[in-house]
Design a protein around this motif. Structure first.
Motif: not given
Length: 110
Positions: A6-35
């Motif tokens: 998983x790649x993550x980009x943190x900016x603008x108060x958001x986390x942009x998360x892209x898992x290898x092979x996915x056709x979409x990037x998830x946008x989440x509030x805050x700067x987060x990782x999931x354990x």
């Protein structure tokens, strides 16, 4: 099932998360990782990354505020995630938390 990178980009108060092979990037509030273990390459001084160990990246769609279409073959291209995230943020300023508007991108001084 093996965990995908998983790649993550943190900016603008958001986390942009892209898992290898996915056709979409998830946008989440805050700067987060999931354990998950991660390597921090750089950390801006003005924010902290929070761990949310109870969120599973494969099953947390209810926590997304948006998705960004992405070409899976671009996942490992340098700067691809940041470019897609910045383009999305520029086109969706109302989705950026008000306290983070103007943060990052070309507006940020380093």
């Amino acid at each position: 099932m093996p965990t995908r990178p998983i790649s993550r980009y943190f900016n603008h108060g958001l986390t942009f998360r892209w898992a290898q092979g996915d056709r979409e990037i998830a946008v989440k509030r805050g700067y987060v990782v999931e354990g998950n273990p991660f390597i921090e390459v750089t950390r801006p001084k003005h924010f902290t990354i929070a761990d949310r160990p109870n969120e599973d990246p494969a099953r947390d769609r209810e926590n997304w505020i948006a998705t960004i279409p992405a070409n899976p073959s671009d996942w490992d291209k340098p700067g691809a995630l940041a470019r897609l995230a910045e383009s999305w943020a520029a086109a969706n300023p109302r989705s950026i938390p008000s306290e983070n508007r103007g943060e990052g991108g070309s507006n940020q001084r380093r």
